[in-house]
Design a protein around this motif. Sequence first.
Motif, PDB file in Angstrom:
ATOM      1  N   TYR A 173       0.869  -1.183   0.000  1.00  0.00           N
ATOM      2  CA  TYR A 173       0.000   0.000   0.000  1.00  0.00           C
ATOM      3  C   TYR A 173       0.901   1.227   0.000  1.00  0.00           C
ATOM      4  O   TYR A 173       1.649   1.461   0.958  1.00  0.00           O
ATOM      5  CB  TYR A 173      -0.920   0.016   1.227  1.00  0.00           C
ATOM      6  CG  TYR A 173      -1.589   1.370   1.394  1.00  0.00           C
ATOM      7  CD1 TYR A 173      -2.355   1.915   0.375  1.00  0.00           C
ATOM      8  CD2 TYR A 173      -1.426   2.121   2.563  1.00  0.00           C
ATOM      9  CE1 TYR A 173      -2.938   3.169   0.495  1.00  0.00           C
ATOM     10  CE2 TYR A 173      -2.010   3.376   2.704  1.00  0.00           C
ATOM     11  CZ  TYR A 173      -2.760   3.897   1.653  1.00  0.00           C
ATOM     12  OH  TYR A 173      -3.324   5.142   1.775  1.00  0.00           O
ATOM     13  N   PRO A 187       0.640   6.078  11.214  1.00  0.00           N
ATOM     14  CA  PRO A 187       0.377   4.653  11.421  1.00  0.00           C
ATOM     15  C   PRO A 187      -1.128   4.363  11.422  1.00  0.00           C
ATOM     16  O   PRO A 187      -1.558   3.336  10.911  1.00  0.00           O
ATOM     17  CB  PRO A 187       1.004   4.374  12.795  1.00  0.00           C
ATOM     18  CG  PRO A 187       2.083   5.407  12.928  1.00  0.00           C
ATOM     19  CD  PRO A 187       1.575   6.628  12.216  1.00  0.00           C
ATOM     20  N   ALA A 190      -2.397   4.524   7.682  1.00  0.00           N
ATOM     21  CA  ALA A 190      -1.938   3.362   6.920  1.00  0.00           C
ATOM     22  C   ALA A 190      -2.594   2.091   7.448  1.00  0.00           C
ATOM     23  O   ALA A 190      -3.084   1.269   6.671  1.00  0.00           O
ATOM     24  CB  ALA A 190      -0.408   3.258   7.008  1.00  0.00           C
ATOM     25  N   GLY A 191      -2.644   1.962   8.770  1.00  0.00           N
ATOM     26  CA  GLY A 191      -3.218   0.754   9.370  1.00  0.00           C
ATOM     27  C   GLY A 191      -4.666   0.545   8.945  1.00  0.00           C
ATOM     28  O   GLY A 191      -5.093  -0.592   8.699  1.00  0.00           O
ATOM     29  N   HIS A 194      -4.626  -0.827   5.428  1.00  0.00           N
ATOM     30  CA  HIS A 194      -4.141  -2.215   5.424  1.00  0.00           C
ATOM     31  C   HIS A 194      -5.233  -3.168   5.906  1.00  0.00           C
ATOM     32  O   HIS A 194      -5.454  -4.229   5.306  1.00  0.00           O
ATOM     33  CB  HIS A 194      -2.913  -2.343   6.323  1.00  0.00           C
ATOM     34  CG  HIS A 194      -1.654  -1.829   5.681  1.00  0.00           C
ATOM     35  ND1 HIS A 194      -0.496  -2.587   5.589  1.00  0.00           N
ATOM     36  CD2 HIS A 194      -1.376  -0.643   5.094  1.00  0.00           C
ATOM     37  CE1 HIS A 194       0.434  -1.874   4.973  1.00  0.00           C
ATOM     38  NE2 HIS A 194      -0.068  -0.687   4.666  1.00  0.00           N
ATOM     39  N   TYR A 217       3.772  -1.349   3.788  1.00  0.00           N
ATOM     40  CA  TYR A 217       3.503   0.080   3.596  1.00  0.00           C
ATOM     41  C   TYR A 217       4.678   0.706   2.844  1.00  0.00           C
ATOM     42  O   TYR A 217       5.845   0.384   3.116  1.00  0.00           O
ATOM     43  CB  TYR A 217       3.319   0.801   4.943  1.00  0.00           C
ATOM     44  CG  TYR A 217       3.277   2.295   4.720  1.00  0.00           C
ATOM     45  CD1 TYR A 217       2.124   2.898   4.242  1.00  0.00           C
ATOM     46  CD2 TYR A 217       4.421   3.084   4.893  1.00  0.00           C
ATOM     47  CE1 TYR A 217       2.099   4.259   3.948  1.00  0.00           C
ATOM     48  CE2 TYR A 217       4.404   4.441   4.602  1.00  0.00           C
ATOM     49  CZ  TYR A 217       3.238   5.018   4.127  1.00  0.00           C
ATOM     50  OH  TYR A 217       3.221   6.352   3.817  1.00  0.00           O
ATOM     51  N   LEU A 229       5.441   2.561  12.204  1.00  0.00           N
ATOM     52  CA  LEU A 229       4.558   2.056  11.140  1.00  0.00           C
ATOM     53  C   LEU A 229       4.441   0.534  11.231  1.00  0.00           C
ATOM     54  O   LEU A 229       3.339  -0.020  11.206  1.00  0.00           O
ATOM     55  CB  LEU A 229       5.099   2.460   9.761  1.00  0.00           C
ATOM     56  CG  LEU A 229       4.865   3.919   9.365  1.00  0.00           C
ATOM     57  CD1 LEU A 229       5.828   4.363   8.271  1.00  0.00           C
ATOM     58  CD2 LEU A 229       3.409   4.129   8.910  1.00  0.00           C
ATOM     59  N   MET A 230       5.579  -0.129  11.380  1.00  0.00           N
ATOM     60  CA  MET A 230       5.562  -1.595  11.345  1.00  0.00           C
ATOM     61  C   MET A 230       5.060  -2.209  12.648  1.00  0.00           C
ATOM     62  O   MET A 230       4.837  -3.416  12.718  1.00  0.00           O
ATOM     63  CB  MET A 230       6.925  -2.123  10.929  1.00  0.00           C
ATOM     64  CG  MET A 230       7.219  -1.791   9.466  1.00  0.00           C
ATOM     65  SD  MET A 230       8.671  -2.576   8.795  1.00  0.00           S
ATOM     66  CE  MET A 230       9.973  -1.611   9.546  1.00  0.00           C
ATOM     67  N   ASP A 234      -1.506  -4.772  11.190  1.00  0.00           N
ATOM     68  CA  ASP A 234      -1.742  -5.130   9.786  1.00  0.00           C
ATOM     69  C   ASP A 234      -0.644  -4.667   8.847  1.00  0.00           C
ATOM     70  O   ASP A 234      -0.726  -4.908   7.646  1.00  0.00           O
ATOM     71  CB  ASP A 234      -3.102  -4.582   9.317  1.00  0.00           C
ATOM     72  CG  ASP A 234      -4.223  -5.545   9.669  1.00  0.00           C
ATOM     73  OD1 ASP A 234      -4.129  -6.722   9.241  1.00  0.00           O
ATOM     74  OD2 ASP A 234      -5.155  -5.156  10.393  1.00  0.00           O
ATOM     75  N   ILE A 235       0.359  -3.977   9.355  1.00  0.00           N
ATOM     76  CA  ILE A 235       1.474  -3.528   8.497  1.00  0.00           C
ATOM     77  C   ILE A 235       2.628  -4.526   8.648  1.00  0.00           C
ATOM     78  O   ILE A 235       3.247  -4.636   9.699  1.00  0.00           O
ATOM     79  CB  ILE A 235       1.905  -2.089   8.854  1.00  0.00           C
ATOM     80  CG1 ILE A 235       0.718  -1.133   8.666  1.00  0.00           C
ATOM     81  CG2 ILE A 235       3.092  -1.655   7.988  1.00  0.00           C
ATOM     82  CD1 ILE A 235       1.016   0.339   8.937  1.00  0.00           C
ATOM     83  N   ALA A 238       7.837  -2.961   4.887  1.00  0.00           N
ATOM     84  CA  ALA A 238       7.948  -1.671   4.204  1.00  0.00           C
ATOM     85  C   ALA A 238       8.562  -1.831   2.821  1.00  0.00           C
ATOM     86  O   ALA A 238       9.491  -2.626   2.628  1.00  0.00           O
ATOM     87  CB  ALA A 238       8.800  -0.717   5.036  1.00  0.00           C
TER      88      ALA A 238
END
Length: 258
Positions: A173, A187, A190-191, A194, A217, A229-230, A234-235, A238
Amino acid sequence: MGPLPGPRSLRTPYVAGNWKMNLDRRSAVELAEAVRGHAADGVDVGLFPAMLHVDEVARVCAGSHVRVGAQNCSDEPSGAFTGEVSAAMVKDVGARVVLLGHSERRHVYGESDAFINAKVIRALSEGLEVMLCVGETIEERRDGRTEDVCRTQLVAGLEGVSRGDLERVSVAYEPVWAIGTGETATPEMAGAVHAYLRGVAAGLFDEDVAQALRILYGGSVKPANAAELMAVPDIDGALVGGASLRPDTFLPIIVAAS
Ligand code: PGA
């Protein structure tokens, strides 16, 4: 009995560098050597060098934890297609994976969902893995169309892909407005996408397949934001552009995934 494993534990984190049209042959080899030499316990690492360097970088990474891929391939098997490179050629020089549907291919070169889908099918039929990129533009996000756009790209990109072949597919994504701009989705933002995309995959296939699908992501990922982010369930990793061009910015992102 210990606690049941959470969904994330089904999915090995995956960090990939998209080198785009950067680096010369020598610096590509040196960067690949640095990544190869860096232990990454429990993380799958991928490198997408420029097409001309795939052969050499695949040689450097052979037998290591680093998988090498091409940034594109043709939808055609072979023949009179001047300037194109087939999936079979990519595989023949040691690549394991191909990146398809990147926003630069969609928006700079006008690749359609149907064209990208034809490439996905071709790459899978040649035995390659696919990393399929999806993502909305800033206008689409402002219009509240993020989910629609991402769903359409995912559904169209995976049309005709079997449940079995989906094991060789990962999704990235990448909101277009975050690529190369220094602007990153939070986050939370993006989450949410995802989780939505995982739901779309569950609807297309089933819950088990969706839980096993890795969704990375991408968009201005750097050492300073990679861990948060990670950390989102759900991420699963990268896809890194600019920060993948130097060991001092790429290797810490791999560490953040482990
Ligand atoms: P960026 O690129 O990390 O430079 O934003 C990401 C990508 O295009 O894959």
